[in-house]
Design a protein around this motif. Structure first.
Motif, PDB file in Angstrom:
ATOM      1  N   ALA A 126      40.801  28.710  44.083  1.00 22.36           N
ATOM      2  CA  ALA A 126      40.056  29.870  44.517  1.00 22.36           C
ATOM      3  C   ALA A 126      40.805  30.984  43.986  1.00 22.36           C
ATOM      4  O   ALA A 126      42.259  30.902  43.428  1.00 22.36           O
ATOM      5  CB  ALA A 126      40.314  30.131  46.065  1.00 22.36           C
ATOM      6  N   PRO A 127      40.062  32.113  43.691  1.00 22.34           N
ATOM      7  CA  PRO A 127      40.901  33.356  43.247  1.00 22.34           C
ATOM      8  C   PRO A 127      42.161  33.716  43.897  1.00 22.34           C
ATOM      9  O   PRO A 127      42.142  33.658  45.032  1.00 22.34           O
ATOM     10  CB  PRO A 127      39.675  34.313  43.058  1.00 22.34           C
ATOM     11  CG  PRO A 127      38.620  33.602  43.266  1.00 22.34           C
ATOM     12  CD  PRO A 127      38.920  32.486  44.071  1.00 22.34           C
ATOM     13  N   SER A 128      43.256  34.051  43.135  1.00 24.30           N
ATOM     14  CA  SER A 128      44.567  34.615  43.966  1.00 24.30           C
ATOM     15  C   SER A 128      45.141  35.461  42.969  1.00 24.30           C
ATOM     16  O   SER A 128      44.751  35.635  41.746  1.00 24.30           O
ATOM     17  CB  SER A 128      45.294  33.303  43.907  1.00 24.30           C
ATOM     18  OG  SER A 128      45.635  32.685  42.584  1.00 24.30           O
ATOM     19  N   TRP A 133      47.313  37.522  37.393  1.00 26.20           N
ATOM     20  CA  TRP A 133      48.495  38.207  36.918  1.00 26.20           C
ATOM     21  C   TRP A 133      48.740  37.217  35.654  1.00 26.20           C
ATOM     22  O   TRP A 133      49.303  37.587  34.489  1.00 26.20           O
ATOM     23  CB  TRP A 133      49.583  38.285  37.808  1.00 26.20           C
ATOM     24  CG  TRP A 133      49.598  39.825  38.413  1.00 26.20           C
ATOM     25  CD1 TRP A 133      49.410  40.043  39.662  1.00 26.20           C
ATOM     26  CD2 TRP A 133      49.569  41.005  37.938  1.00 26.20           C
ATOM     27  NE1 TRP A 133      49.089  41.370  39.966  1.00 26.20           N
ATOM     28  CE2 TRP A 133      49.564  42.016  38.890  1.00 26.20           C
ATOM     29  CE3 TRP A 133      49.679  41.416  36.503  1.00 26.20           C
ATOM     30  CZ2 TRP A 133      49.443  43.566  38.688  1.00 26.20           C
ATOM     31  CZ3 TRP A 133      50.086  42.771  36.069  1.00 26.20           C
ATOM     32  CH2 TRP A 133      49.768  43.717  37.349  1.00 26.20           C
ATOM     33  N   ILE A 134      48.664  35.927  35.916  1.00 26.56           N
ATOM     34  CA  ILE A 134      49.196  35.092  34.775  1.00 26.56           C
ATOM     35  C   ILE A 134      48.066  35.048  33.665  1.00 26.56           C
ATOM     36  O   ILE A 134      48.148  35.169  32.442  1.00 26.56           O
ATOM     37  CB  ILE A 134      49.020  33.479  35.254  1.00 26.56           C
ATOM     38  CG1 ILE A 134      50.218  33.396  36.107  1.00 26.56           C
ATOM     39  CG2 ILE A 134      48.962  32.392  34.127  1.00 26.56           C
ATOM     40  CD1 ILE A 134      50.346  31.810  36.870  1.00 26.56           C
ATOM     41  N   LEU A 140      47.442  39.928  27.317  1.00 30.18           N
ATOM     42  CA  LEU A 140      48.396  40.606  26.632  1.00 30.18           C
ATOM     43  C   LEU A 140      48.866  40.363  25.712  1.00 30.18           C
ATOM     44  O   LEU A 140      49.044  40.698  24.425  1.00 30.18           O
ATOM     45  CB  LEU A 140      49.517  41.370  27.651  1.00 30.18           C
ATOM     46  CG  LEU A 140      48.942  42.380  28.816  1.00 30.18           C
ATOM     47  CD1 LEU A 140      50.034  42.746  29.598  1.00 30.18           C
ATOM     48  CD2 LEU A 140      48.275  43.551  27.986  1.00 30.18           C
ATOM     49  N   GLY A 141      49.236  38.695  25.536  1.00 27.69           N
ATOM     50  CA  GLY A 141      49.831  38.005  24.329  1.00 27.69           C
ATOM     51  C   GLY A 141      48.747  37.966  23.368  1.00 27.69           C
ATOM     52  O   GLY A 141      49.149  38.222  22.065  1.00 27.69           O
ATOM     53  N   VAL A 239      39.304  28.959  30.830  1.00 23.11           N
ATOM     54  CA  VAL A 239      38.278  29.329  29.631  1.00 23.11           C
ATOM     55  C   VAL A 239      38.243  30.719  29.189  1.00 23.11           C
ATOM     56  O   VAL A 239      38.038  30.826  27.864  1.00 23.11           O
ATOM     57  CB  VAL A 239      36.895  28.975  30.421  1.00 23.11           C
ATOM     58  CG1 VAL A 239      35.701  28.969  29.371  1.00 23.11           C
ATOM     59  CG2 VAL A 239      36.947  27.638  31.182  1.00 23.11           C
ATOM     60  N   ALA A 240      38.580  31.764  30.069  1.00 23.12           N
ATOM     61  CA  ALA A 240      38.663  33.036  29.535  1.00 23.12           C
ATOM     62  C   ALA A 240      39.594  33.317  28.478  1.00 23.12           C
ATOM     63  O   ALA A 240      39.556  33.911  27.408  1.00 23.12           O
ATOM     64  CB  ALA A 240      38.706  34.196  30.668  1.00 23.12           C
ATOM     65  N   ALA A 241      40.908  32.744  28.830  1.00 27.90           N
ATOM     66  CA  ALA A 241      41.950  32.966  27.956  1.00 27.90           C
ATOM     67  C   ALA A 241      41.627  32.118  26.562  1.00 27.90           C
ATOM     68  O   ALA A 241      42.060  32.453  25.609  1.00 27.90           O
ATOM     69  CB  ALA A 241      43.201  32.368  28.646  1.00 27.90           C
TER      70      ALA A 241
END
Length: 606
Positions: A126-128, A133-134, A140-141, A239-241
């Motif tokens: 579930a979204p948290s 933040w991770i 950002l990296g 998947v987004a990262a």
């Protein structure tokens, strides 16, 4: 001791003793309660639950009351015949009294430790806040790495950049003081000349070529961030990262990120339109109309963006289908398509697109060479996207978490969405192959790869497997894409290094009065802005062979890799130079364009 005794006396109380005076041999008397009589409690009194088995009679006397309690006056015992239905458990003891001042009411003690409720799994999908933040830190990296890869390409301006900047300077001056636009390079801009060129002209006025390229870098980074958000909405943070990391190292992304052209702005607008489509999938149907002006603006900024607009329409249908049904999904896509088309027609952008992009002149390159270049730049990325689509069709989730609450989708709908996104990646190469030219393909291919990136990210995560079973496979593929992106973008940047050398040679033979013919549109006008005006330069496409024969041009620049190279006009002008005897060759500058070796030839009038 009676064999039934452990069924009724408490282990904390003293053991009963045998009373020989009692008639019943089974009767026991507790010595601690000999002076207390029992009686039936009144209705308003709190009872004490106790008693004896049915076949035993109640004791006549009991021991002294507990400290601080008043004894109940003795009463006659209630006789109960053995075997009677009357149960002595119904006769309850009662102490009438109160606690002394030195005694406190009993307090229920809480256990020192309570075993918490154990979840079914050790983690939740579930979204948290922690997960968000991770994901942002990883993003950002990725953005920092993308910026570093782009910033290292700090070379002289390419011919396409020079065209945009020359038009941009004149458009900026026109907006400020109404100066007329005199250059004939307006039709060379791959979009509306009043949109990006004016913005680039303002940036060039503030900080030159570097400022314009930094503006493109900002647009590209925003586009990558929007891609992350879109993919996270479709799948999850992992998947987004992966999608953002794969897209950020592509040759087209790296080059466009530090390139003065409308591509970066148009890519950001396409990503923004897709973001609106995804985040309004559960809103009322008319909410998707917010994406129409953004999509139309993207097509106006860069006409190549029109190729991915059908994908946005199908994306609007697919994303709303699970929540609103097929009818509402089709209505949603139709509304977006009609609104976008209406804006393009009303603003006249559709006419410009049909004249410049869809009806562009034919080149001389073979289809095989163009498709081969496309595979070099995007083949591995496209393979990952296709693999991710196939894996998604076969199994919607990797079943890492059993408590996921989601809307189930059919394999047919997943296959349709995967096919739509992957097919978008090949639209630009197919168009370029149909036109037999690879000019600008290294930039334009980014539009299709942007929308195929979610499936490529899914392919990387499925390769890694559930619970990061094979992380080395994902790392290996990403490092390979990084190496290809670094190498290909460096080759692309080196092809512009000779632009500065060409400008240096030309500056020694031009002034503010002559007329000049060039096949390298934009470069002389941009770099020699202080010595000449844009109106002094004539494009090879507009030049007349008769003027070359008569020696009316003070200087001629030819390029063996230009769009006109090998054409009938180019051959005729070359023949006129040789036959007229008015020009001599003063410089030959080698360069590379789209992987092909070329030469700048400079002729001056004798």
């Amino acid at each position: 001791m009676n064999e039934q005794s452990d069924s009724w006396f408490s282990p904390a109380s003293p053991p009963p003793h045998w009373d020989p005076e009692q008639a019943d041999p089974n009767r026991y008397v507790d010595p601690a309660l000999q002076q207390v009589q029992y009686r039936q409690p009144a209705a308003h009194q709190q009872p004490y639950y106790g008693g004896y088995p049915d076949h035993q009679a109640a004791p006549v006397a009991y021991g002294a009351p507990a400290p601080g309690m008043d004894a109940i006056p003795a009463q006659a015992p209630v006789a109960t015949a053995p075997g009677s239905e009357s149960n002595l458990y119904e006769h309850q003891f009662e102490y009438q009294g109160h606690y002394d001042a030195g005694h406190q009411a009993p307090v229920e003690e809480k256990p020192a430790y309570e075993i918490p409720e154990i979840p079914e799994t050790g983690w939740s999908a579930a979204p948290s806040r922690r997960r968000r933040w991770i994901g942002r830190i990883l993003l950002l990296g990725v953005l920092a790495m993308q910026a570093l890869l782009s910033l290292r390409l700090s070379d002289s301006a390419s011919p396409e950049e020079a065209v945009n900047l020359v038009v941009g300077r004149q458009q900026y001056d026109h907006l400020l003081d109404g100066t007329a636009v005199t250059t004939d390079l307006v039709d060379r801009v791959p979009g509306s000349a009043s949109l990006y060129p004016a913005l680039a002209g303002a940036a060039d006025h503030l900080g030159g070529l570097t400022a314009v390229r930094l503006l493109s870098l900002v647009f590209t980074l925003i586009g990558t961030a929007l891609l992350y958000s879109v993919t996270r909405r479709m799948f999850n943070e992992r998947v987004a990262a992966s999608a953002a990391a794969a897209y950020a190292v592509l040759q087209s992304t790296v080059v466009v990120g530090y390139y003065a052209s409308p591509d970066a702005l148009a890519l950001m607008l396409v990503a923004f339109a897709a973001w609106i489509v995804l985040y309004t999938d559960r809103a009322p149907v008319f909410a998707v109309l917010a994406a129409a002006p953004v999509a139309a603006l993207a097509a106006a900024v860069n006409h190549t963006a029109v190729l991915v607009l059908p994908t946005l329409l199908l994306l609007a249908v697919h994303t709303a289908w699970p929540y609103k049904g097929p009818a509402q999904g089709i209505l949603r896509g139709g509304m977006l398509g009609l609104a976008t088309a209406a804006l393009l027609v009303v603003t006249g952008v559709f006419t410009d697109i049909s004249d410049s992009t869809l009806s562009r002149g034919q080149g001389s390159e073979s289809t095989t060479d163009i498709l081969s270049l496309s595979l070099q730049w995007s083949g591995l990325f496209l393979l990952l996207a296709i693999g991710g689509s196939i894996a998604w069709v076969r199994r919607e989730r990797m079943n890492e978490a059993v408590d996921v609450d989601s809307v189930p989708g059919s394999p047919l709908r997943r296959a349709a969405l995967g096919l739509t996104l992957c097919a978008t990646a090949v639209l630009v190469p197919l168009l370029q192959a149909q036109l037999h030219t690879s000019a600008g393909m290294f930039r334009h291919i980014a539009f299709g790869l942007l929308l195929a990136a979610p499936m490529a990210g899914l392919g990387i995560t499925r390769m890694i497997g559930a619970h990061f079973r094979h992380p080395q496979l994902g790392i290996l593929v990403w490092v390979l894409m990084l190496a290809l992106g670094i190498s290909q973008s460096a080759d692309r940047s080196e092809s512009w290094a000779s632009s500065g050398s060409l400008a240096k040679v030309l500056s020694e033979h031009v002034d503010g009065k002559g007329t000049y013919l060039t096949a390298v549109d934009g470069l002389p006008q941009y770099y020699l802005d202080a010595e000449t005006s844009p109106g002094q330069w004539t494009s090879l496409r507009e030049g007349k062979v008769a003027d070359v024969t008569k020696g009316r041009y003070g200087l001629i620049v030819l390029d063996t890799t230009s769009a006109a190279a090998g054409s009938a006009r180019d051959k005729a002008i070359t023949q006129a130079i040789r036959a007229g005897g008015h020009y001599r060759l003063i410089a030959q500058l080698p360069h590379r364009d789209t992987g092909k070796a070329g030469v700048y030839r400079v002729y001056v009038k004798q």
